[in-house]
Design a protein around this motif. Sequence first.
Motif, PDB file in Angstrom:
ATOM      1  N   ASP A  19     -44.922  -3.365 -23.554  1.00 59.05           N
ATOM      2  CA  ASP A  19     -45.016  -4.092 -24.571  1.00 59.05           C
ATOM      3  C   ASP A  19     -45.928  -5.207 -24.622  1.00 59.05           C
ATOM      4  OD1 ASP A  19     -42.702  -2.814 -25.501  1.00 59.05           O
ATOM      5  OD2 ASP A  19     -41.465  -4.431 -25.522  1.00 59.05           O
ATOM      6  N   ALA A  20     -46.882  -5.202 -25.614  1.00 59.64           N
ATOM      7  CA  ALA A  20     -47.840  -6.242 -25.727  1.00 59.64           C
ATOM      8  C   ALA A  20     -46.966  -7.784 -25.788  1.00 59.64           C
ATOM      9  CB  ALA A  20     -48.644  -6.306 -27.115  1.00 59.64           C
ATOM     10  N   LYS A  21     -47.438  -8.727 -25.071  1.00 59.45           N
ATOM     11  CA  LYS A  21     -46.833  -9.932 -25.091  1.00 59.45           C
ATOM     12  C   LYS A  21     -47.858 -11.081 -25.197  1.00 59.45           C
ATOM     13  CE  LYS A  21     -46.973  -9.732 -20.003  1.00 59.45           C
ATOM     14  NZ  LYS A  21     -45.939  -9.711 -18.811  1.00 59.45           N
ATOM     15  N   ILE A  22     -47.209 -12.255 -25.398  1.00 53.48           N
ATOM     16  CA  ILE A  22     -48.123 -13.532 -25.031  1.00 53.48           C
ATOM     17  C   ILE A  22     -48.464 -13.700 -23.737  1.00 53.48           C
ATOM     18  CG2 ILE A  22     -48.056 -16.150 -25.439  1.00 53.48           C
ATOM     19  CD1 ILE A  22     -47.863 -14.697 -28.042  1.00 53.48           C
ATOM     20  N   GLU A  23     -49.767 -14.106 -23.555  1.00 58.09           N
ATOM     21  CA  GLU A  23     -50.188 -13.950 -21.991  1.00 58.09           C
ATOM     22  C   GLU A  23     -51.084 -15.526 -22.039  1.00 58.09           C
ATOM     23  OE1 GLU A  23     -53.015 -10.842 -21.082  1.00 58.09           O
ATOM     24  OE2 GLU A  23     -51.522  -9.311 -21.645  1.00 58.09           O
ATOM     25  N   ARG A  24     -51.481 -16.146 -23.088  1.00 62.11           N
ATOM     26  CA  ARG A  24     -52.121 -17.543 -23.036  1.00 62.11           C
ATOM     27  C   ARG A  24     -51.301 -18.371 -24.184  1.00 62.11           C
ATOM     28  NH1 ARG A  24     -58.716 -16.349 -21.978  1.00 62.11           N
ATOM     29  NH2 ARG A  24     -58.201 -15.296 -19.910  1.00 62.11           N
ATOM     30  N   PRO A  25     -51.338 -19.516 -23.889  1.00 64.81           N
ATOM     31  CA  PRO A  25     -50.819 -20.441 -25.100  1.00 64.81           C
ATOM     32  C   PRO A  25     -51.368 -20.242 -26.332  1.00 64.81           C
ATOM     33  CG  PRO A  25     -51.289 -21.710 -23.095  1.00 64.81           C
ATOM     34  CD  PRO A  25     -51.644 -20.333 -22.714  1.00 64.81           C
ATOM     35  N   THR A  26     -52.720 -19.763 -26.567  1.00 66.19           N
ATOM     36  CA  THR A  26     -53.209 -19.596 -27.673  1.00 66.19           C
ATOM     37  C   THR A  26     -53.183 -18.238 -28.509  1.00 66.19           C
ATOM     38  OG1 THR A  26     -55.388 -19.084 -26.578  1.00 66.19           O
ATOM     39  CG2 THR A  26     -55.072 -21.396 -27.479  1.00 66.19           C
ATOM     40  N   ASP A  27     -52.188 -17.464 -27.856  1.00 69.67           N
ATOM     41  CA  ASP A  27     -51.898 -16.204 -28.242  1.00 69.67           C
ATOM     42  C   ASP A  27     -50.946 -16.179 -29.318  1.00 69.67           C
ATOM     43  OD1 ASP A  27     -53.707 -15.111 -26.363  1.00 69.67           O
ATOM     44  OD2 ASP A  27     -52.111 -14.288 -25.161  1.00 69.67           O
ATOM     45  N   VAL A 135     -52.658 -11.022 -30.119  1.00 70.31           N
ATOM     46  CA  VAL A 135     -53.756 -11.636 -30.630  1.00 70.31           C
ATOM     47  C   VAL A 135     -54.453 -12.746 -30.168  1.00 70.31           C
ATOM     48  CG1 VAL A 135     -55.032 -12.495 -32.825  1.00 70.31           C
ATOM     49  CG2 VAL A 135     -53.060 -10.661 -33.037  1.00 70.31           C
ATOM     50  N   PRO A 136     -55.444 -12.679 -29.206  1.00 72.06           N
ATOM     51  CA  PRO A 136     -55.905 -13.947 -28.419  1.00 72.06           C
ATOM     52  C   PRO A 136     -56.524 -14.704 -29.561  1.00 72.06           C
ATOM     53  CG  PRO A 136     -57.044 -11.836 -27.822  1.00 72.06           C
ATOM     54  CD  PRO A 136     -56.316 -11.650 -28.887  1.00 72.06           C
ATOM     55  N   PHE A 137     -56.612 -16.130 -29.387  1.00 68.18           N
ATOM     56  CA  PHE A 137     -57.049 -17.313 -30.272  1.00 68.18           C
ATOM     57  C   PHE A 137     -56.244 -17.140 -31.564  1.00 68.18           C
ATOM     58  CE2 PHE A 137     -60.348 -16.866 -26.807  1.00 68.18           C
ATOM     59  CZ  PHE A 137     -60.207 -18.159 -26.396  1.00 68.18           C
ATOM     60  N   GLY A 138     -55.246 -17.070 -31.703  1.00 73.63           N
ATOM     61  CA  GLY A 138     -54.529 -16.828 -32.965  1.00 73.63           C
ATOM     62  C   GLY A 138     -54.763 -17.648 -34.073  1.00 73.63           C
ATOM     63  N   ASP A 139     -54.859 -18.803 -33.736  1.00 75.63           N
ATOM     64  CA  ASP A 139     -54.987 -19.724 -34.918  1.00 75.63           C
ATOM     65  C   ASP A 139     -56.391 -19.364 -35.690  1.00 75.63           C
ATOM     66  OD1 ASP A 139     -52.910 -21.356 -35.394  1.00 75.63           O
ATOM     67  OD2 ASP A 139     -53.522 -22.778 -33.904  1.00 75.63           O
ATOM     68  N   HIS A 140     -57.270 -18.965 -34.741  1.00 80.53           N
ATOM     69  CA  HIS A 140     -58.754 -18.644 -35.329  1.00 80.53           C
ATOM     70  C   HIS A 140     -58.878 -17.321 -35.944  1.00 80.53           C
ATOM     71  CE1 HIS A 140     -63.260 -18.137 -35.134  1.00 80.53           C
ATOM     72  NE2 HIS A 140     -63.113 -17.329 -34.315  1.00 80.53           N
ATOM     73  N   ASN A 141     -58.375 -16.457 -35.113  1.00 81.00           N
ATOM     74  CA  ASN A 141     -58.406 -15.017 -35.419  1.00 81.00           C
ATOM     75  C   ASN A 141     -57.497 -14.363 -36.664  1.00 81.00           C
ATOM     76  OD1 ASN A 141     -60.824 -13.815 -33.964  1.00 81.00           O
ATOM     77  ND2 ASN A 141     -59.478 -14.715 -32.126  1.00 81.00           N
ATOM     78  N   ALA A 142     -56.521 -14.940 -36.802  1.00 88.15           N
ATOM     79  CA  ALA A 142     -55.417 -14.364 -37.891  1.00 88.15           C
ATOM     80  C   ALA A 142     -55.831 -14.799 -39.191  1.00 88.15           C
ATOM     81  CB  ALA A 142     -53.927 -14.571 -37.359  1.00 88.15           C
ATOM     82  N   LEU A 143     -56.044 -14.230 -40.199  1.00 89.91           N
ATOM     83  CA  LEU A 143     -56.149 -14.626 -41.572  1.00 89.91           C
ATOM     84  C   LEU A 143     -54.824 -14.443 -42.142  1.00 89.91           C
ATOM     85  CD1 LEU A 143     -58.036 -15.433 -43.706  1.00 89.91           C
ATOM     86  CD2 LEU A 143     -58.022 -12.957 -44.393  1.00 89.91           C
ATOM     87  N   ARG A 144     -54.332 -15.568 -42.821  1.00 91.86           N
ATOM     88  CA  ARG A 144     -53.042 -15.501 -43.244  1.00 91.86           C
ATOM     89  C   ARG A 144     -53.093 -14.828 -44.951  1.00 91.86           C
ATOM     90  NH1 ARG A 144     -50.860 -21.278 -42.439  1.00 91.86           N
ATOM     91  NH2 ARG A 144     -53.105 -21.709 -42.809  1.00 91.86           N
ATOM     92  N   LEU A 145     -52.000 -14.172 -45.065  1.00 85.92           N
ATOM     93  CA  LEU A 145     -52.060 -13.859 -46.724  1.00 85.92           C
ATOM     94  C   LEU A 145     -50.781 -14.293 -47.267  1.00 85.92           C
ATOM     95  CD1 LEU A 145     -52.260  -9.888 -45.097  1.00 85.92           C
ATOM     96  CD2 LEU A 145     -54.193 -11.444 -46.262  1.00 85.92           C
ATOM     97  N   GLY A 146     -51.004 -13.959 -48.650  1.00 86.66           N
ATOM     98  CA  GLY A 146     -50.143 -14.632 -49.659  1.00 86.66           C
ATOM     99  C   GLY A 146     -48.851 -13.756 -50.058  1.00 86.66           C
TER     100      GLY A 146
END
Length: 388
Positions: A19-27, A135-146
């Motif tokens: 399973d993919a998992k959280i590896e860093r605090p920013t994930d 997803v590394p650096f989630g705040d930066h890389n994830a584009l939120r949708l409506g």
Amino acid sequence: MKAVVYQGPRDVAVTDVPDAKIERPTDVLVKVTTTNICGSDLHMYEGRTSFEKGRTFGHENMGEVVEVGQGVEKVKVGDRVVLPFNISCGFCKNCERGLTNYCLTTQPDPSAAGAAYGFAEMGSYGGGQAELLRVPFGDHNALRLGEDAEEKENDYVMLSDIFPTGYHATEMAGVVPGDSVVIAGAGPVGLMAALSATIKGAAKVMVVDRHPDRLALAEQIGAIAIDDSKTDPVQAVLDETMGLGADRGCECVGYQAHDPQGNEDPAATLNMLINSVRFTGGIGTVGVFVPQDPGAKDDLAKQGKAAVDFGLHWFKGQTMGNGQCPVKKYNRQLRDLIAAGKAKPSWIVSHEISLEQAADAYKNFDSRAEGWTKVVIKPGMSSGEKAS
């Protein structure tokens, strides 16, 4: 978790992987709801890259956030997000300049730049043709949708790569309202370039290919279809532009281009554009080219080189931009066009399938089987069917 795993040339299988998992605090951890098969995946699928056996494919991904690291502040559990295929940090020299396609932090090779999910030479990151994705650096890389994220899922997933990539081709080419534009390739990226040129106000869009089903999709958005198996594409463009040539050109095929007789020629599309774009015109190249191609048929191509008509390109004073797309540069405004009903990139989707059907889908997409224009994988589906 289940994932599409590369086992060797033209051999993928859906198997159990950790399973993919959280590896860093920013994930951020995402449950994948839609992921696409991309033309770039086929280079790896065919064994034409250094993609390692046992790795998971998939760089066009979206889904629902199911877990966030302690350092994530913006993205929340339950958010629907789409992920740029570029994995970037947001704070390195290149990212600060908007060049997230050449991030220096996420690429482990200090002599290289740029990272991606499930992609050769772009880090060891897992792909999203799976049930879960880190997803590394989630705040930066994830584009939120409506609120329309589920309703328009097949539109929004195109923001992960091909819609911004097609748009990037038109940006590098310099497309402005009123331009005439010729596009090499009616695959998914070429069709997105045609859509982007139309959105930007091009007066005439011409798409060169030889697959009737793909050319028919180009015609659905008002583009002029040019079948290079039946006519000289350069002459066809000249005839459409009073002998002057198109103002702009977009290369959306890459190093595995073929002539109508089936002979591979990595320079074929580039030379077609150099010959069919006017003096001082612009060309944007987003088709994949590689530094080495051991699977090529001639020594020049094995070295990643191509016999390009550079003398004519220079003589005509043309400009040429190239390289992978910095998805984050465009995905927010393209998202808003989709939300407003101004763009519907899902018109190219031919098949929605379950994860278990991926191996057969790769075979059909790789062989350019009629009607297989764009495949979206729904890991939550129990069975797949042709999309309407």
